[in-house]
Design an enzyme around this catalytic site. Structure first.
Site, short mmCIF file in Angstrom:
data_model
loop_
_atom_site.label_atom_id
_atom_site.label_comp_id
_atom_site.label_asym_id
_atom_site.label_seq_id
_atom_site.Cartn_x
_atom_site.Cartn_y
_atom_site.Cartn_z
N ASN A 30 13.31 43.12 31.16
CA ASN A 30 14.00 41.84 31.68
C ASN A 30 13.60 41.20 32.99
OD1 ASN A 30 15.29 41.04 29.21
ND2 ASN A 30 17.04 42.38 29.84
N LYS B 180 32.73 45.54 33.17
CA LYS B 180 32.36 46.78 32.75
C LYS B 180 32.73 47.80 33.20
CE LYS B 180 27.50 44.95 31.28
NZ LYS B 180 27.49 45.10 29.84
N HIS C 160 19.20 50.42 26.68
CA HIS C 160 19.06 49.14 26.45
C HIS C 160 18.16 48.80 25.35
CE1 HIS C 160 17.09 45.14 28.11
NE2 HIS C 160 18.31 44.71 27.52
N ASP D 290 36.33 46.10 20.06
CA ASP D 290 35.83 44.49 20.69
C ASP D 290 37.40 44.43 21.27
OD1 ASP D 290 33.73 42.40 20.61
OD2 ASP D 290 35.55 41.75 21.39
N MET E 59 24.77 41.71 20.30
CA MET E 59 24.10 42.93 20.47
C MET E 59 24.72 44.34 19.80
SD MET E 59 21.15 42.31 21.79
CE MET E 59 20.42 43.90 22.01
N VAL F 252 30.37 41.96 27.82
CA VAL F 252 29.87 40.85 28.59
C VAL F 252 29.18 41.59 29.94
CG1 VAL F 252 32.24 40.72 29.81
CG2 VAL F 252 30.49 38.63 29.79
N GLU F 253 28.15 40.83 30.21
CA GLU F 253 27.47 41.07 31.41
C GLU F 253 28.11 40.92 32.57
OE1 GLU F 253 24.67 42.78 31.23
OE2 GLU F 253 22.98 42.33 32.61
N SER G 53 21.65 44.37 30.42
CA SER G 53 20.30 43.57 30.52
C SER G 53 19.66 43.88 32.02
CB SER G 53 20.34 42.17 30.10
OG SER G 53 20.85 41.98 28.97
N ASN H 154 16.89 42.11 21.44
CA ASN H 154 17.42 41.21 20.53
C ASN H 154 16.28 40.23 19.77
OD1 ASN H 154 19.12 39.56 19.20
ND2 ASN H 154 19.48 38.14 21.16
N GLU I 231 14.61 50.62 25.96
CA GLU I 231 14.55 51.02 27.55
C GLU I 231 15.63 52.09 27.75
OE1 GLU I 231 12.96 47.72 30.53
OE2 GLU I 231 14.81 47.60 29.62
N ASP J 226 1.25 55.77 19.72
CA ASP J 226 0.93 56.86 19.15
C ASP J 226 1.23 58.22 20.42
OD1 ASP J 226 0.28 58.70 17.22
OD2 ASP J 226 -1.74 59.33 18.46
N TYR K 186 6.77 45.85 22.21
CA TYR K 186 7.81 46.46 21.58
C TYR K 186 9.29 45.63 21.89
CZ TYR K 186 5.20 50.00 19.35
OH TYR K 186 4.18 50.48 18.54
P1 NAD Z 1 28.10 38.64 23.20
O1 NAD Z 1 28.96 37.66 23.87
O2 NAD Z 1 27.66 38.40 21.96
O3 NAD Z 1 29.16 39.84 22.89
C1 NAD Z 1 30.27 40.53 23.72
C2 NAD Z 1 31.34 41.06 23.22
O4 NAD Z 1 31.85 41.94 24.07
C3 NAD Z 1 32.19 39.83 22.71
O5 NAD Z 1 32.43 39.92 21.08
C4 NAD Z 1 33.50 40.03 23.58
O6 NAD Z 1 34.58 39.75 22.94
C5 NAD Z 1 33.22 41.35 23.91
N1 NAD Z 1 34.07 41.73 25.22
C6 NAD Z 1 34.17 41.37 26.21
N2 NAD Z 1 34.62 41.89 27.11
C7 NAD Z 1 35.20 42.92 26.67
C8 NAD Z 1 35.90 44.15 27.07
N3 NAD Z 1 36.35 44.28 28.05
N4 NAD Z 1 36.32 45.15 26.11
C9 NAD Z 1 35.84 45.07 24.91
N5 NAD Z 1 35.26 44.04 24.32
C10 NAD Z 1 34.64 42.93 25.22
O7 NAD Z 1 27.22 39.37 24.09
P2 NAD Z 1 25.83 40.00 23.92
O8 NAD Z 1 24.83 39.16 23.66
O9 NAD Z 1 25.98 40.87 22.67
O10 NAD Z 1 25.56 40.74 25.03
C11 NAD Z 1 26.36 42.19 25.58
C12 NAD Z 1 25.70 43.08 26.38
O11 NAD Z 1 24.28 43.32 25.95
C13 NAD Z 1 25.58 42.56 27.63
O12 NAD Z 1 25.40 43.43 28.82
C14 NAD Z 1 24.04 41.68 27.69
O13 NAD Z 1 23.50 41.68 28.89
C15 NAD Z 1 23.16 42.90 26.85
N6 NAD Z 1 22.08 42.43 25.98
C16 NAD Z 1 22.07 41.29 25.60
C17 NAD Z 1 20.90 40.76 25.15
C18 NAD Z 1 20.83 39.48 24.09
O14 NAD Z 1 19.95 39.04 24.01
N7 NAD Z 1 21.96 38.78 23.91
C19 NAD Z 1 19.84 41.78 24.73
C20 NAD Z 1 19.79 42.99 25.47
C21 NAD Z 1 21.16 43.30 26.35
#
Ligand code: NAD
Length: 717
Positions: free
Chosen positions: A504, A411, A454, A347, A328, A405-406, A433, A457, A466, A299, A660
């Site tokens: 995280n 990025k 952020h 993508d 995500m 990708v992380e 993350s 999932n 976040e 609240d 949450y």
């Molecule tokens: P994922 O592997 O499911 O998806 C990533 C997507 O990004 C893929 O489809 C890939 O083809 C695409 N990709 C990679 N490089 C690229 C680029 N240069 N340009 C365009 N597309 C590109 O990963 P995810 O789990 O969705 O995670 C994505 C981000 O979200 C990461 O930073 C991760 O840390 C963060 N995140 C993940 C979670 C989780 O639980 N999986 C939770 C919160 C945050």
């Protein structure tokens, strides 16, 4: 008599009284002591009126009827002895009960949210009419606060709508709309907002003519008509369902079931008495207190703009681009489309994009009632979603969220390409993350328009977002991000930068420890069971599978680089990843997944132990509470470091974030609330046998200081 400032009495027709509730001090009507006293005063003068045909009760607030009792007043009585609680129930119930004894017909005209005490007031009226406004919802959410209706709700409701319906409403705590209310006889009529009063008056006239309400009054004062076989069946199925849902952690639904089943053969008066006595057993219990605490956390957050300067307001976001169509990206795109925001999804991989678009459409067109995708909805929603390979289209939105990708270099490379194409006022955000915003923003021309947004999932289930403030992020950007997150129905907390941010950073020690326990020879099922018995929604290894083993591994690397003294590197994830086991998304990880099973639940797979054989120590057994301590205490210790490093703006954000964001058990009130119930000294005692494991299990300076001063986290503000 109490002067009426909230409940106004008027006469739309000479023989029709109309009570309109409208508390000028509040956004929604709540039943405070003051309001109840006013109602009593009004009824005192009205009951003697032989000239009245009916009384209608309505709200002066559009879209909201009465949202319940005044919880802030309630909490002041949590320490009251049971007799006092019974008396409190009695007073409220007797007042409402008068609505079923007036010498005229009483009707509640409901055009908005009608919850808790508001529903009890309505249920004691002879009849209810509801509007077609989707905001017109009727419910008893008390079980979500660890109690049940205490003003006669459990006694009167089954007499009106039948025991099965009433049990579902009271023990489930979910609200129903006017159509469902009409179908079960809770609402006698459903009509447009502007015709509601006329419908209520028409109902009064019809009831006066038929006299039905008088027969119902008599019937509803007696026992419930139900045969013993049906009653036994209902009791057994409801009890099984509740136990499966609550896993023994939430006592209120079962207590409500018991009191309702036990009262079927009683007269209404005795049923109400039984309700009050059982209510007093729950009121003020630890779970009740914890859940009320969680309610207030949410609240309070609703009013938080995320920044401390009142003059800065967030800009509305009207279009969103999502780069990355993986787990995500799909969830985030769907969350936006569901709220009517146009989304561009992109993508690097064409097949990932195609899969992403179709799975977003599948999610947004899902029809809960038919449990399948709805073609008409899919066509409507499809206009809001556009898959693209064009940077120009991607860069044209008010907000661009990167969800790839992380990896810091990947990025930042993407930002270098995209940023020059963004509109000058657009916001660029990352769903990273773990990677610090400062590092991601290092090469940007406009770091003030960059922040972390952020999501958690699975996005459709987890309410948290976040918002991460980098060192150069502007207040405007933060305020806009918070406004945006709220506009798509999320709860936003603003946290400062740092590896893993808040959630995280706290989750990681827990997950890392699960892998550590596994390598020490503890069975997967023992680790998972200990976490679930503590109340976590899933075990930590199943969580790895949901997050993705690759993503977890990359996140783990960031955390290990940042906190090498307490993050343990292990070969477990690389071995499984090498075998193609990336978690749910690849069909296997620590568990194996059947693509046809939409529950997302995995099954144990003997191949895991074969693959990991050389990494794991010989099988050993540890008591469940030791496993729990190993999993939870490192999370708590990290929370003390987060507080000292001022990553969060308030202690509350730690608890709200974990509940949450990862489903930390609400019945414990949050990690720090739970720690406060134990006390710092006790926690230090629990850590003692684990200290030899290294810094990750050793009391932090803040914890030691709290133990020395007998302090609580919630005293830190
Ligand atoms: P994922 O592997 O499911 O998806 C990533 C997507 O990004 C893929 O489809 C890939 O083809 C695409 N990709 C990679 N490089 C690229 C680029 N240069 N340009 C365009 N597309 C590109 O990963 P995810 O789990 O969705 O995670 C994505 C981000 O979200 C990461 O930073 C991760 O840390 C963060 N995140 C993940 C979670 C989780 O639980 N999986 C939770 C919160 C945050």
């Amino acid at each position: 008599m109490v002067p009426s400032t909230i409940i106004e009495l008027t006469f739309p027709e000479p023989d029709i009284g109309l009570l309109t509730l409208d508390d000028p001090q509040k956004g929604a009507n709540v039943l405070s002591g003051g309001v109840l006293a006013e109602l009593e005063g009004q009824l005192n003068t009205l009951v003697g009126r032989k000239d009245l045909a009916g009384l209608v009760i309505r709200s002066g607030k559009k879209g909201s009827f009465i949202v319940g009792a005044d919880l802030r007043e309630f909490v002041t009585s949590l320490d009251a002895p049971p007799e006092q609680t019974v008396a409190m129930c009695d007073r409220g119930r007797r007042l409402f009960q008068r609505l079923s004894q007036c010498p005229f017909v009483t009707v509640a005209a409901i055009d908005g949210l009608c919850l808790g005490g508001g529903s009890e007031l309505s249920i004691w009226c002879d009849r209810r009419v509801m509007s077609t406004n989707p905001k017109a919802q009727f419910g008893f959410p008390e079980v979500k606060l660890g109690m049940f209706p205490g003003w006669g709700g459990t006694a009167r409701t089954p007499r009106i709508i039948g025991l099965a319906n009433a049990l579902e409403m009271v023990t489930g705590g979910e609200s129903i709309d006017s159509r469902a209310a009409a179908a079960m006889g809770l609402a006698s009529d459903v009509t447009a907002d502007d015709k509601l009063l006329a419908a209520a008056i028409a109902l009064v006239r019809a009831e006066q003519k038929s006299g039905d309400y008088l027969r119902d009054r008599q019937r509803w004062n007696g026992p419930i008509e139900i045969n013993p076989t049906e009653l036994a069946f209902l009791g057994a199925t409801a009890s099984g369902y509740i136990q499966q849902q609550t896993k023994g952690h939430y006592p209120a639904p079962l207590a409500a079931l018991e009191v309702m089943l036990g009262a079927t053969e009683l007269e209404i008066e005795a049923a109400c008495q039984a309700e009050a006595e059982a209510f007093a057993q729950l009121f003020g219990s630890p779970v009740n207190r914890a859940l009320i605490h969680v309610f207030f956390l949410g609240d309070r957050n609703k009013k938080d703009t995320g920044i401390d300067r009142a003059e800065v307001v967030g800009r509305p976001i009207k279009s969103v681009s999502v780069l990355g169509a993986g787990i995500m990206g799909q969830g985030i795109a769907a969350a936006n489309v569901k709220r009517g925001l146009p989304v561009v999804l992109a993508d690097a991989a064409a097949d990932a994009l195609a899969r992403g678009v179709s799975s977003v459409l599948e999610e947004v067109s899902y029809n809960k009632a038919t449990k399948a995708a709805d073609a008409t909805k899919a066509v409507q929603m499809a206009t809001l979603l556009r898959g693209t390979a064009s940077d120009t289209e991607l860069a044209a939105s008010d907000l661009v969220i990167e969800v790839i990708v992380e990896s810091l270099p990947v990025k930042t490379q993407v930002y270098a390409r995209l940023e020059p194409q963004l509109r000058a006022d657009a916001i660029l955000a990352s769903n990273t993350s773990t990677i610090p915003i400062a590092k991601l923003a290092a090469g940007l021309a406009r770091p003030e328009r960059f922040c972390g947004i952020h999501f958690f999932n699975p996005v459709r289930k987890m309410p948290l977002v976040e918002i991460i403030r980098g060192p150069q992020t502007s207040d405007e950007t933060i305020a806009t991000a918070v406004t945006y997150a709220k506009s798509i129905g999320k709860t936003a907390i603003v946290v400062n930068d740092g590896p893993g941010f808040l959630v995280n950073r706290l989750l990681f020690p827990y997950m890392n420890e699960a892998v550590q326990l596994l390598t020490e020879g503890i069975e997967i099922k023992a680790i998972e069971r200990a976490a679930k018995e503590f109340g976590m929604p899933m075990g930590p290894l199943a969580l790895y599978d949901m997050v993705g083993l690759d993503t977890s591994f990359y996140c783990g690397r960031v955390m290990w680089e940042a906190f090498p003294d307490r993050v343990l590197a292990s070969n477990v994830l690389p071995v499984l990843m090498k075998a193609g086991r990336l978690g749910q998304k690849s069909g296997s990880g620590f568990f194996v997944y059947d693509p046809k099973d939409k529950s997302g639940r995995g099954k144990p797979d003997p191949e895991v132990e074969q693959l990991l054989g050389h990494v794991l120590a010989a099988r050993t057994q540890v008591k469940p509470d030791q496993i729990t301590a190993r999993l939870i205490l490192p999370m708590l210790l990290e929370a003390t470091r987060v507080l000292q490093a001022k990553v969060v703006r308030s202690v509350r954000d730690v608890d709200l974030g974990l509940i949450y964001g990862i489903g930390f058990p609400p019945f414990l009130g949050g990690l720090l609330y739970w720690a406060d119930t134990l006390g710092a000294k006790k926690i230090i005692e629990m850590l003692k046998p684990l200290e030899s494991l290294g810094p990750r299990m050793q009391a932090t300076p803040l914890l030691l200081e709290m133990a020395a001063g007998n302090k609580k986290f919630y005293e830190m503000g």
